[in-house]
Enzyme design. Sequence first.
Site, PDB file in Angstrom:
ATOM      1  N   ASN A 245      -5.255   7.266   6.730  1.00 25.95           N
ATOM      2  CA  ASN A 245      -3.965   6.770   7.361  1.00 25.95           C
ATOM      3  C   ASN A 245      -3.227   7.251   9.151  1.00 25.95           C
ATOM      4  O   ASN A 245      -4.417   8.144   9.359  1.00 25.95           O
ATOM      5  CB  ASN A 245      -2.678   6.764   6.460  1.00 25.95           C
ATOM      6  CG  ASN A 245      -2.696   7.989   5.878  1.00 25.95           C
ATOM      7  OD1 ASN A 245      -2.820   8.706   6.642  1.00 25.95           O
ATOM      8  ND2 ASN A 245      -1.935   7.981   4.781  1.00 25.95           N
ATOM      9  N   VAL A 246      -2.362   6.889   9.354  1.00 28.01           N
ATOM     10  CA  VAL A 246      -2.029   7.343  10.622  1.00 28.01           C
ATOM     11  C   VAL A 246      -1.919   9.311  10.457  1.00 28.01           C
ATOM     12  O   VAL A 246      -2.395  10.179  10.905  1.00 28.01           O
ATOM     13  CB  VAL A 246      -0.913   6.998  11.037  1.00 28.01           C
ATOM     14  CG1 VAL A 246      -0.102   7.662  11.964  1.00 28.01           C
ATOM     15  CG2 VAL A 246      -0.931   5.232  11.650  1.00 28.01           C
TER      16      VAL A 246
ATOM     17  N   ARG B 263       0.488  -1.006   0.139  1.00 23.77           N
ATOM     18  CA  ARG B 263      -0.202  -0.045  -0.047  1.00 23.77           C
ATOM     19  C   ARG B 263       0.854   0.687   0.324  1.00 23.77           C
ATOM     20  O   ARG B 263       2.188   1.233   0.444  1.00 23.77           O
ATOM     21  CB  ARG B 263      -0.699  -0.031   1.460  1.00 23.77           C
ATOM     22  CG  ARG B 263      -2.130  -1.324   1.454  1.00 23.77           C
ATOM     23  CD  ARG B 263      -2.609  -1.476   2.721  1.00 23.77           C
ATOM     24  NE  ARG B 263      -3.297  -0.120   3.260  1.00 23.77           N
ATOM     25  CZ  ARG B 263      -3.922   0.320   4.300  1.00 23.77           C
ATOM     26  NH1 ARG B 263      -3.699  -0.779   4.832  1.00 23.77           N
ATOM     27  NH2 ARG B 263      -4.036   1.091   4.911  1.00 23.77           N
TER      28      ARG B 263
ATOM     29  N   ARG C 248      -5.378  11.228  10.054  1.00 24.42           N
ATOM     30  CA  ARG C 248      -5.946  11.305  10.701  1.00 24.42           C
ATOM     31  C   ARG C 248      -5.374  11.730  12.026  1.00 24.42           C
ATOM     32  O   ARG C 248      -6.103  13.101  12.867  1.00 24.42           O
ATOM     33  CB  ARG C 248      -5.667  10.219  12.271  1.00 24.42           C
ATOM     34  CG  ARG C 248      -6.899   8.784  11.088  1.00 24.42           C
ATOM     35  CD  ARG C 248      -7.455   7.605  11.892  1.00 24.42           C
ATOM     36  NE  ARG C 248      -6.534   6.745  10.884  1.00 24.42           N
ATOM     37  CZ  ARG C 248      -6.116   4.945  11.717  1.00 24.42           C
ATOM     38  NH1 ARG C 248      -6.936   4.835  12.084  1.00 24.42           N
ATOM     39  NH2 ARG C 248      -5.230   4.120  10.533  1.00 24.42           N
TER      40      ARG C 248
ATOM     41  N   CYS D   8     -15.861  -8.128   9.663  1.00 27.51           N
ATOM     42  CA  CYS D   8     -15.507  -6.735   9.278  1.00 27.51           C
ATOM     43  C   CYS D   8     -15.932  -5.763  10.498  1.00 27.51           C
ATOM     44  O   CYS D   8     -15.163  -4.896  10.643  1.00 27.51           O
ATOM     45  CB  CYS D   8     -15.322  -5.752   7.710  1.00 27.51           C
ATOM     46  SG  CYS D   8     -17.305  -5.400   7.207  1.00 27.51           S
TER      47      CYS D   8
ATOM     48  N   ARG E 217     -11.667   7.403   9.688  1.00 31.73           N
ATOM     49  CA  ARG E 217     -10.907   6.453   9.004  1.00 31.73           C
ATOM     50  C   ARG E 217      -9.469   7.539   8.440  1.00 31.73           C
ATOM     51  O   ARG E 217      -9.852   8.710   8.007  1.00 31.73           O
ATOM     52  CB  ARG E 217     -11.188   6.018   7.841  1.00 31.73           C
ATOM     53  CG  ARG E 217     -12.160   4.678   8.905  1.00 31.73           C
ATOM     54  CD  ARG E 217     -12.818   3.842   7.360  1.00 31.73           C
ATOM     55  NE  ARG E 217     -11.742   3.583   7.009  1.00 31.73           N
ATOM     56  CZ  ARG E 217     -11.270   3.539   5.330  1.00 31.73           C
ATOM     57  NH1 ARG E 217     -12.757   3.552   4.780  1.00 31.73           N
ATOM     58  NH2 ARG E 217      -9.994   2.824   4.757  1.00 31.73           N
TER      59      ARG E 217
ATOM     60  N   LYS F 260      -2.620  -7.698  10.761  1.00 26.97           N
ATOM     61  CA  LYS F 260      -3.953  -7.180  11.410  1.00 26.97           C
ATOM     62  C   LYS F 260      -5.423  -7.084  10.237  1.00 26.97           C
ATOM     63  O   LYS F 260      -6.091  -6.396  10.902  1.00 26.97           O
ATOM     64  CB  LYS F 260      -3.815  -5.510  12.427  1.00 26.97           C
ATOM     65  CG  LYS F 260      -3.404  -4.703  11.565  1.00 26.97           C
ATOM     66  CD  LYS F 260      -3.416  -3.667  12.785  1.00 26.97           C
ATOM     67  CE  LYS F 260      -3.077  -2.178  11.568  1.00 26.97           C
ATOM     68  NZ  LYS F 260      -4.089  -1.427  10.793  1.00 26.97           N
ATOM     69  N   ASP F 261      -5.054  -6.351   9.245  1.00 27.42           N
ATOM     70  CA  ASP F 261      -5.609  -6.264   7.986  1.00 27.42           C
ATOM     71  C   ASP F 261      -5.742  -7.640   7.348  1.00 27.42           C
ATOM     72  O   ASP F 261      -6.339  -7.222   6.009  1.00 27.42           O
ATOM     73  CB  ASP F 261      -4.959  -5.252   7.391  1.00 27.42           C
ATOM     74  CG  ASP F 261      -4.729  -3.837   7.912  1.00 27.42           C
ATOM     75  OD1 ASP F 261      -6.173  -2.917   8.708  1.00 27.42           O
ATOM     76  OD2 ASP F 261      -3.817  -2.787   7.428  1.00 27.42           O
TER      77      ASP F 261
ATOM     78  N   ARG G  94     -13.057  -2.510  16.914  1.00 29.26           N
ATOM     79  CA  ARG G  94     -12.860  -2.944  18.148  1.00 29.26           C
ATOM     80  C   ARG G  94     -12.045  -2.496  19.044  1.00 29.26           C
ATOM     81  O   ARG G  94     -12.421  -2.181  20.069  1.00 29.26           O
ATOM     82  CB  ARG G  94     -11.347  -3.866  18.168  1.00 29.26           C
ATOM     83  CG  ARG G  94     -10.468  -4.626  19.290  1.00 29.26           C
ATOM     84  CD  ARG G  94      -9.873  -4.876  18.358  1.00 29.26           C
ATOM     85  NE  ARG G  94      -8.439  -3.719  18.124  1.00 29.26           N
ATOM     86  CZ  ARG G  94      -7.819  -3.394  18.122  1.00 29.26           C
ATOM     87  NH1 ARG G  94      -7.317  -2.999  20.343  1.00 29.26           N
ATOM     88  NH2 ARG G  94      -6.866  -2.141  18.188  1.00 29.26           N
ATOM     89  N   ARG G  95     -11.310  -1.424  18.934  1.00 27.73           N
ATOM     90  CA  ARG G  95     -11.215   0.153  19.352  1.00 27.73           C
ATOM     91  C   ARG G  95     -12.552   0.614  19.956  1.00 27.73           C
ATOM     92  O   ARG G  95     -12.456   1.515  21.280  1.00 27.73           O
ATOM     93  CB  ARG G  95     -10.889   1.056  19.288  1.00 27.73           C
ATOM     94  CG  ARG G  95      -8.969   0.414  18.931  1.00 27.73           C
ATOM     95  CD  ARG G  95      -8.094   1.656  18.233  1.00 27.73           C
ATOM     96  NE  ARG G  95      -6.666   0.825  17.644  1.00 27.73           N
ATOM     97  CZ  ARG G  95      -6.074   1.876  16.682  1.00 27.73           C
ATOM     98  NH1 ARG G  95      -7.163   1.713  15.251  1.00 27.73           N
ATOM     99  NH2 ARG G  95      -4.850   1.054  16.051  1.00 27.73           N
ATOM    100  N   LYS G  96     -13.132   0.918  19.373  1.00 29.07           N
ATOM    101  CA  LYS G  96     -15.089   1.575  19.990  1.00 29.07           C
ATOM    102  C   LYS G  96     -15.476   0.808  21.399  1.00 29.07           C
ATOM    103  O   LYS G  96     -15.929   1.578  22.183  1.00 29.07           O
ATOM    104  CB  LYS G  96     -15.356   1.954  18.608  1.00 29.07           C
ATOM    105  CG  LYS G  96     -16.547   2.480  19.274  1.00 29.07           C
ATOM    106  CD  LYS G  96     -17.771   3.240  17.802  1.00 29.07           C
ATOM    107  CE  LYS G  96     -19.172   2.949  18.244  1.00 29.07           C
ATOM    108  NZ  LYS G  96     -20.177   3.877  17.456  1.00 29.07           N
TER     109      LYS G  96
ATOM    110  N   SER H 233       0.421   4.454   1.848  1.00 28.33           N
ATOM    111  CA  SER H 233       0.722   4.878   3.122  1.00 28.33           C
ATOM    112  C   SER H 233       1.352   5.373   3.681  1.00 28.33           C
ATOM    113  O   SER H 233       2.631   4.315   3.080  1.00 28.33           O
ATOM    114  CB  SER H 233      -0.028   4.395   4.121  1.00 28.33           C
ATOM    115  OG  SER H 233       0.019   3.140   4.072  1.00 28.33           O
TER     116      SER H 233
ATOM    117  N   THR I  26     -11.564   7.480  16.308  1.00 27.39           N
ATOM    118  CA  THR I  26     -11.185   5.717  15.843  1.00 27.39           C
ATOM    119  C   THR I  26     -11.588   5.243  14.735  1.00 27.39           C
ATOM    120  O   THR I  26     -13.067   5.140  14.639  1.00 27.39           O
ATOM    121  CB  THR I  26     -11.799   5.345  17.336  1.00 27.39           C
ATOM    122  OG1 THR I  26     -10.529   3.805  17.044  1.00 27.39           O
ATOM    123  CG2 THR I  26     -12.706   4.097  17.409  1.00 27.39           C
TER     124      THR I  26
END
Length: 345
Positions: free
Chosen positions: A186-187, A43, A190, A278, A184, A113-114, A166-168, A45, A162
Amino acid sequence: MSEIVTTRQQTPGDLQRLDEAPTPAEYLGRMLSDRPALRIGTRTSPMAMAQAGTVQRLLDERAGVASEIVGISTSGDQWMGDLSKLGGKGAFLKQIERALVMGHVDIAVHAMKDVPGDVPLAEGTALAAYLPREDVHDVLVVREGSKYRSLDEMPPGTRIGTSAVRRKAQLLKHRPDLHVDRLRGNVNSRIAKLDAEAQFEAIVLNASGLRRTGLEHRATEVLSTDIMCPPVGSGVVGVQCRTADTAIAEALRLLDDPMTRTLITAERTMLHGLQGHCNSPIAGHATMTGDGQLSLKGMVFTREGGKFAYAQEWDAPDRAAELGAYVAAVLLRKGARGIIDGIPH
């Protein structure tokens, strides 16, 4: 009559030839030296490019193999809406896997993780290497100028951003009085939105992702795994290749970390057994205990974190797949199937 065995004394020349026998890395380097540089698909990013850069460096150091990075813009990177409308996290992999299968790239680099647990890898491919696991912790990043530094300092109603269900779920399980919305990108994007728009007081990101992009200084609190259990594959980079390319597969095995492979096997076997989608808030974290046992913690949540299933079990490290399957079965007995099926795709 006794048998006569004749021997020849080794000469200095013989010893020199033995010393000059190629190592496995040198042998693979020679096998691959008559072809163009390996093309590493990834990718685009900043974090993904940094991961690919690590693979490129290791290929050179450990296998003596030249490579080049080929950035591929995926539909998941371009789409800022709900990932479920694109088929989930697989949206980050489809184009890269297609490029690998069609021969446009020779290897593909993924953040594990993706990589979905309910969708098989493209036929004729395999994950030949897992790099050593990095920090799995999630961290809090507050907007510039914020007077807060931790979750506990934030008053009820504080807005947290977030990208992960999972985080939420876990944020609301820990602090149901917070207001958690999707953010949403990329780091880098955000964090830029966090500072520029002041829509959120803070966001939650992965520690290793911040480090790869040189932004670790923005973290103000490291969240314990008791508060924020990591996703399956957190902190792990996987490298995929075509199984028919045996020389490339052997070169990648020089990058493989056996301990990380054990941990990932347990986590991904659990994820596959749960058959989540997902939008399923699923967490899984395998570790080695002080006495040499393999531990696996698994959790499945409702979207708001109000209901969850939890399991933690232990087994021998060479039984990682069995442990993952057992933890999945325990979670399903504790109601995980109903939680997952109750969440819209």
